[in-house]
Design a protein around this motif. Structure first.
Motif, PDB file in Angstrom:
ATOM      1  N   MET A  89     -91.455 155.673 -41.766  1.00 61.70           N
ATOM      2  CA  MET A  89     -91.187 155.247 -40.397  1.00 61.70           C
ATOM      3  C   MET A  89     -91.316 153.732 -40.266  1.00 61.70           C
ATOM      4  O   MET A  89     -90.472 153.057 -39.654  1.00 61.70           O
ATOM      5  CB  MET A  89     -92.130 155.955 -39.436  1.00 61.70           C
ATOM      6  N   GLU A  90     -92.371 153.168 -40.860  1.00 60.50           N
ATOM      7  CA  GLU A  90     -92.555 151.715 -40.813  1.00 60.50           C
ATOM      8  C   GLU A  90     -91.399 150.997 -41.494  1.00 60.50           C
ATOM      9  O   GLU A  90     -90.895 149.985 -41.005  1.00 60.50           O
ATOM     10  CB  GLU A  90     -93.882 151.349 -41.477  1.00 60.50           C
ATOM     11  N   GLU A  91     -90.962 151.543 -42.643  1.00 61.43           N
ATOM     12  CA  GLU A  91     -89.859 150.906 -43.368  1.00 61.43           C
ATOM     13  C   GLU A  91     -88.557 150.989 -42.577  1.00 61.43           C
ATOM     14  O   GLU A  91     -87.783 150.018 -42.527  1.00 61.43           O
ATOM     15  CB  GLU A  91     -89.693 151.562 -44.735  1.00 61.43           C
ATOM     16  N   LEU A  92     -88.297 152.136 -41.940  1.00 65.72           N
ATOM     17  CA  LEU A  92     -87.062 152.284 -41.165  1.00 65.72           C
ATOM     18  C   LEU A  92     -87.000 151.263 -40.036  1.00 65.72           C
ATOM     19  O   LEU A  92     -85.941 150.660 -39.804  1.00 65.72           O
ATOM     20  CB  LEU A  92     -86.971 153.702 -40.595  1.00 65.72           C
ATOM     21  N   ILE A  93     -88.113 151.061 -39.325  1.00 64.90           N
ATOM     22  CA  ILE A  93     -88.123 150.106 -38.214  1.00 64.90           C
ATOM     23  C   ILE A  93     -87.764 148.712 -38.716  1.00 64.90           C
ATOM     24  O   ILE A  93     -86.947 148.001 -38.106  1.00 64.90           O
ATOM     25  CB  ILE A  93     -89.507 150.094 -37.534  1.00 64.90           C
ATOM     26  N   MET A  94     -88.336 148.322 -39.843  1.00 65.05           N
ATOM     27  CA  MET A  94     -88.043 146.997 -40.393  1.00 65.05           C
ATOM     28  C   MET A  94     -86.601 146.915 -40.881  1.00 65.05           C
ATOM     29  O   MET A  94     -85.918 145.910 -40.664  1.00 65.05           O
ATOM     30  CB  MET A  94     -89.019 146.681 -41.516  1.00 65.05           C
ATOM     31  N   GLU A 111     -80.865 138.660 -42.333  1.00 59.20           N
ATOM     32  CA  GLU A 111     -80.888 138.018 -43.644  1.00 59.20           C
ATOM     33  C   GLU A 111     -82.305 137.575 -43.969  1.00 59.20           C
ATOM     34  O   GLU A 111     -83.092 137.262 -43.066  1.00 59.20           O
ATOM     35  CB  GLU A 111     -79.942 136.810 -43.638  1.00 59.20           C
ATOM     36  N   PRO A 112     -82.683 137.588 -45.236  1.00 61.01           N
ATOM     37  CA  PRO A 112     -81.866 137.866 -46.437  1.00 61.01           C
ATOM     38  C   PRO A 112     -81.840 139.339 -46.843  1.00 61.01           C
ATOM     39  O   PRO A 112     -81.246 139.665 -47.859  1.00 61.01           O
ATOM     40  CB  PRO A 112     -82.573 137.033 -47.505  1.00 61.01           C
ATOM     41  N   LEU A 113     -82.509 140.235 -46.072  1.00 59.63           N
ATOM     42  CA  LEU A 113     -82.502 141.647 -46.460  1.00 59.63           C
ATOM     43  C   LEU A 113     -81.099 142.229 -46.350  1.00 59.63           C
ATOM     44  O   LEU A 113     -80.651 142.959 -47.241  1.00 59.63           O
ATOM     45  CB  LEU A 113     -83.476 142.433 -45.580  1.00 59.63           C
ATOM     46  N   TRP A 114     -80.409 141.920 -45.260  1.00 62.88           N
ATOM     47  CA  TRP A 114     -79.036 142.378 -45.063  1.00 62.88           C
ATOM     48  C   TRP A 114     -78.101 141.174 -45.124  1.00 62.88           C
ATOM     49  O   TRP A 114     -78.305 140.191 -44.434  1.00 62.88           O
ATOM     50  CB  TRP A 114     -78.880 143.073 -43.715  1.00 62.88           C
ATOM     51  N   MET A 115     -77.059 141.288 -45.946  1.00 67.66           N
ATOM     52  CA  MET A 115     -76.094 140.208 -46.126  1.00 67.66           C
ATOM     53  C   MET A 115     -74.711 140.679 -45.681  1.00 67.66           C
ATOM     54  O   MET A 115     -74.367 141.860 -45.800  1.00 67.66           O
ATOM     55  CB  MET A 115     -76.036 139.777 -47.598  1.00 67.66           C
ATOM     56  N   THR A 116     -73.920 139.747 -45.169  1.00 65.39           N
ATOM     57  CA  THR A 116     -72.553 140.071 -44.765  1.00 65.39           C
ATOM     58  C   THR A 116     -71.683 140.268 -45.997  1.00 65.39           C
ATOM     59  O   THR A 116     -71.766 139.492 -46.956  1.00 65.39           O
ATOM     60  CB  THR A 116     -71.967 138.959 -43.885  1.00 65.39           C
ATOM     61  N   SER A 117     -70.863 141.320 -45.995  1.00 64.00           N
ATOM     62  CA  SER A 117     -69.990 141.606 -47.133  1.00 64.00           C
ATOM     63  C   SER A 117     -68.940 140.513 -47.288  1.00 64.00           C
ATOM     64  O   SER A 117     -68.703 139.707 -46.383  1.00 64.00           O
ATOM     65  CB  SER A 117     -69.309 142.960 -46.952  1.00 64.00           C
ATOM     66  N   VAL A 150     -72.235 144.933 -43.339  1.00 61.20           N
ATOM     67  CA  VAL A 150     -73.418 144.306 -43.931  1.00 61.20           C
ATOM     68  C   VAL A 150     -73.845 145.139 -45.122  1.00 61.20           C
ATOM     69  O   VAL A 150     -73.692 146.363 -45.148  1.00 61.20           O
ATOM     70  CB  VAL A 150     -74.570 144.195 -42.904  1.00 61.20           C
ATOM     71  N   VAL A 151     -74.359 144.463 -46.150  1.00 61.57           N
ATOM     72  CA  VAL A 151     -74.790 145.139 -47.372  1.00 61.57           C
ATOM     73  C   VAL A 151     -76.238 144.786 -47.640  1.00 61.57           C
ATOM     74  O   VAL A 151     -76.737 143.727 -47.234  1.00 61.57           O
ATOM     75  CB  VAL A 151     -73.908 144.747 -48.576  1.00 61.57           C
ATOM     76  N   LEU A 152     -76.915 145.673 -48.332  1.00 61.02           N
ATOM     77  CA  LEU A 152     -78.338 145.488 -48.614  1.00 61.02           C
ATOM     78  C   LEU A 152     -78.533 144.612 -49.838  1.00 61.02           C
ATOM     79  O   LEU A 152     -77.899 144.820 -50.879  1.00 61.02           O
ATOM     80  CB  LEU A 152     -79.000 146.850 -48.832  1.00 61.02           C
ATOM     81  N   ASN A 153     -79.425 143.622 -49.719  1.00 61.04           N
ATOM     82  CA  ASN A 153     -79.840 142.801 -50.852  1.00 61.04           C
ATOM     83  C   ASN A 153     -80.957 143.553 -51.573  1.00 61.04           C
ATOM     84  O   ASN A 153     -82.098 143.577 -51.116  1.00 61.04           O
ATOM     85  CB  ASN A 153     -80.329 141.441 -50.355  1.00 61.04           C
TER      86      ASN A 153
END
Length: 717
Positions: free
Chosen positions: A252-257, A263-269, A275-278
């Motif tokens: 649950m904690e991870e989903l919220i984050m 960025e930088p966790l999610w980057m634009t394709s 958006v793609v996951l780094n």
């Protein structure tokens, strides 16, 4: 024009597509033998009679002061079943329809909700009282057993008498309390972590609701998952339950984050469309992983947000009720069940609810294997009012080589918006094995579009629009010949929903299906599957043959969708209407897009077999997929449905098309098209499938594909 050999092998198919006037027995034949259309829309079934409201007014009751008439209460009761929390617009519409003020409607719905809540609390109170009495009886029994023995089993000394507050009795009470806490440990941990424990007024202690054990759906045994995965589906033991609860809270904690970080966790394709996951940043951000990635698996992660027409409470209820979840997402979820409920959450809502589940996620094609997952689902309401539902795989508890898909923390956040809307943020994060995916679909699957968050959100958005249409009171009938009242409209929508679900269930590569390839090349596969239909009023009895094929078209999905759904072009590919004029008799819009609608079609032809044939058709489209699903229907049964009758007794076998948006061979905007038929080949369930029937359906689907390609000018696709 090419015609398929429908009599090959001397076996004529018992299906509306192939019937002649000689083997049509009657209009009400449940084997979908279509009769004449002369009396479908006659007036003999119009409702009549006097209302009982006048009688209520003429005979006043001494002990009751009825504020509303029986008619008003019945209407509001029926609406309450569909929507217990109507918005202001719906309240005003109800007040106008029933001759009440909006305030009266508001108070009635408030009182009704309070009544149901009170009944639920009373039932829960009875359960808690029973549990308290059981614990008290156990305690008395232990004390009596202790007093009957002259020697202590531990030290050999004399035992205390009843009523003495000794060291031994103290230990007994402590042990009794410990056993009671152990029974409720799992649910208590879930409730305490969300900060809203359930207080039991009888025991004066924190006791969560008793977990409920749910079995497989009707007609499905535990062996349905078969093979090595069967060990994964056994009931978790007590040690596993503690691990599951801790895993769910961390997920649950991870989903919220994951839902809130940029960025930088999610980057634009590279194409800027998603958006793609780094992955490197993900590993640094979330060191508390659910386990190492399996060899040969690939990571697939996506995130999507949208606003849908439904309040958050109803959305949460859909996800936490496996029946509603699998119905709303029937195009994505091929089957699902709850194995065990660890916690039902706080009384009155699903805050803190936790359940162990299994599900298969599908693509509507027999060429793409389903993704089977064994996971825990946890629901929580956060301090800011946002609801979150998270899934995370449990297969690490009992590793199995048969596992082909692992769900990292995935799920959705629901934020309440004005006017009964909700903002949905969906995260899909899985590790999967792509090896069994057909080459035709590899690009779509590898891109993440086949199973990603965008498909979940698009499906939810479309289904919310459909539900809003089903509960709407302002019906626009248009000038197309046949109009339906509100009851008839709801019956048609319910019948169509069953038709659509049956189509989805018969086209995927679920582990319960055994598809056989009868012909094919690298880009064209025709597969068949048989099933027996018995004692199902919604399906004609006998041997049903499912036949499906998938192929690529260098044509934009919208053009393919419009071509297949429009009645003017139907005769170009449908053998049932070939040479006839197709007329739309009823049109019910159920979405913003004009392609989202339900239609009742009639075929007018000089051919006595085709003349006045009725076809029920539903078409739907969103950003990721489009569907055109139809079934020939009996005229007499359809007349009952149009007048608000029970649609569950209407026998039908759906056929249709699934269009997935894809580009291939360097051509942007291409389409992956699946064609599927369900055909009754023998009315005797114990009969054997003949080679002649297989040859006939092979010719039929090959002819249909050829006609579609020719009409869309892509013969060489």
């Amino acid at each position: 024009m090419i015609q398929p050999n429908i009599m090959e092998g001397g076996h004529q198919l018992h299906h509306p597509l192939y019937m002649t006037a000689q083997n049509t027995t009657s209009e009400s034949d449940l084997n979908i033998r279509l009769g004449r259309y002369d009396n479908v829309f006659d007036s003999e079934n119009q409702k009549g009679g006097s209302s009982s409201d006048d009688q209520d007014q003429q005979v006043p009751k001494k002990r009751f002061n009825r504020r509303h008439t029986r008619h008003q209460i019945q209407k509001m009761e029926a609406f309450f079943k569909e929507c217990p929390l109507p918005n202001d617009k719906q309240k005003k519409e109800l007040s106008r329809e029933l001759g009440l003020t909006p305030l009266q409607v508001k108070f009635w719905f408030q009182n009704k909700r309070n009544q149901i809540k009170t009944q639920h609390e009373r039932h829960e109170n009875i359960q808690l009282r029973t549990e308290n009495e059981k614990l008290s009886a156990d305690n008395v029994r232990y004390r009596e057993a202790l007093s009957r023995h002259s020697l202590c089993p531990n030290c050999g000394g004399p035992t205390p008498t009843i009523g003495e507050m000794s060291f031994y009795e103290h230990n007994l009470r402590v042990e009794n309390a410990r056993l009671r806490e152990e029974i409720d440990l799992n649910s208590a941990i879930a409730a305490e972590n969300m900060g809203n424990p359930v207080v039991n007024p009888l025991l004066s202690s924190t006791v969560p609701p008793r977990p409920v054990q749910l079995g497989p759906p009707a007609g499905m045994g535990g062996e349905m998952y078969g093979g090595a995965t069967g060990d994964l589906l056994s009931e978790p033991n007590e040690a596993d339950k503690n691990i599951i609860i801790e895993l769910a809270i961390a997920a649950m904690e991870e989903l919220i984050m994951m839902a809130q970080m940029g960025e930088p966790l999610w980057m634009t394709s590279l194409d800027g469309a998603s958006v793609v996951l780094n992955e490197e940043e993900y590993i640094r951000t979330f060191p508390r992983e659910t386990g190492p990635k399996a060899a040969g698996f690939k990571c697939e992660a996506s995130r999507e947000a949208s606003v849908v027409i439904m309040n958050t409470i109803n959305l949460v209820e859909i996800l936490m009720d496996v029946s509603q979840w699998s119905t709303i997402f029937s195009g994505v979820v091929s089957r699902a069940m709850t194995l065990e409920v660890l916690s039902t959450g706080v009384s009155g809502n699903f805050n803190g609810a936790m359940q162990v589940m299994t599900a298969e996620i599908q693509v509507p094609s027999p060429l793409v294997p389903t993704r089977e997952s064994y996971f825990v689902r946890y629901c929580k309401q956060h301090a800011d009012g946002t609801w979150a539902v998270v899934d995370v795989s449990l297969d690490n508890l009992r590793p199995s080589p048969a596992v082909r898909c692992r769900r990292r923390p995935s799920g959705c956040l629901f934020q309440e918006m004005p006017n009964g809307h909700s903002k949905v943020t969906w995260v899909e994060h899985v590790e999967v094995d792509y090896r069994d995916v057909h080459n035709l679909y590899k690009q779509l699957v590898n891109s993440g579009h086949a199973f990603g968050a965008k498909r979940w959100v698009a499906t939810l958005d479309r289904q919310c629009e459909r539900l809003a249409s089903a509960t709407a009171t302002n019906i626009q009938t248009g000038d197309i010949g046949v109009t339906t009242n509100q009851d008839g409209r709801k019956s048609m929508l319910k019948l169509s929903e069953r038709m659509v679900i049956s189509f989805y269930a018969g086209v995927s590569a679920s582990t319960t299906h055994t598809w056989t390839t009868i012909s094919g090349t690298e880009t064209d596969n025709i597969r068949i599957m048989t099933r027996k239909s018995m004692d199902d009023p919604g399906t004609p009895p006998g041997i049903v043959l499912n036949v499906a094929t998938s192929f690529w078209l260098p044509i934009p999905p919208k053009r393919v969708f419009d071509f297949l759904r429009e009645e003017n072009s139907r005769s170009e590919w449908d053998i049932l209407s070939n040479g006839g004029v197709v007329q739309e008799m009823t049109h019910i819009a159920n979405g913003r897009d004009t392609g989202n609608c339900l239609s009742l079609l009639r075929i007018n032809s000089d051919n006595s077999f085709q003349s006045k044939t009725l076809i029920l058709q539903e078409s739907c489209t969103d950003q990721t997929a489009s569907f055109v699903i139809y079934a020939p229907v009996d005229t007499v049964a359809m007349n009952v449905v149009l007048n608000g009758g029970d649609p569950d007794k209407v026998a039908l076998l759906p056929s249709g098309f699934a269009i997935l948006h894809n580009s291939d061979r360097g051509i942007p905007g291409g389409s992956l098209l699946t064609v599927a038929f369900q055909i009754l080949v023998d009315s005797v369930p114990t009969a054997k499938l003949s080679l002649g029937s297989v040859a006939t359906v092979n010719n039929l689907i090959a002819w249909t594909v050829e006609r579609i390609k020719a009409s869309l000018s892509c013969d060489n696709a």
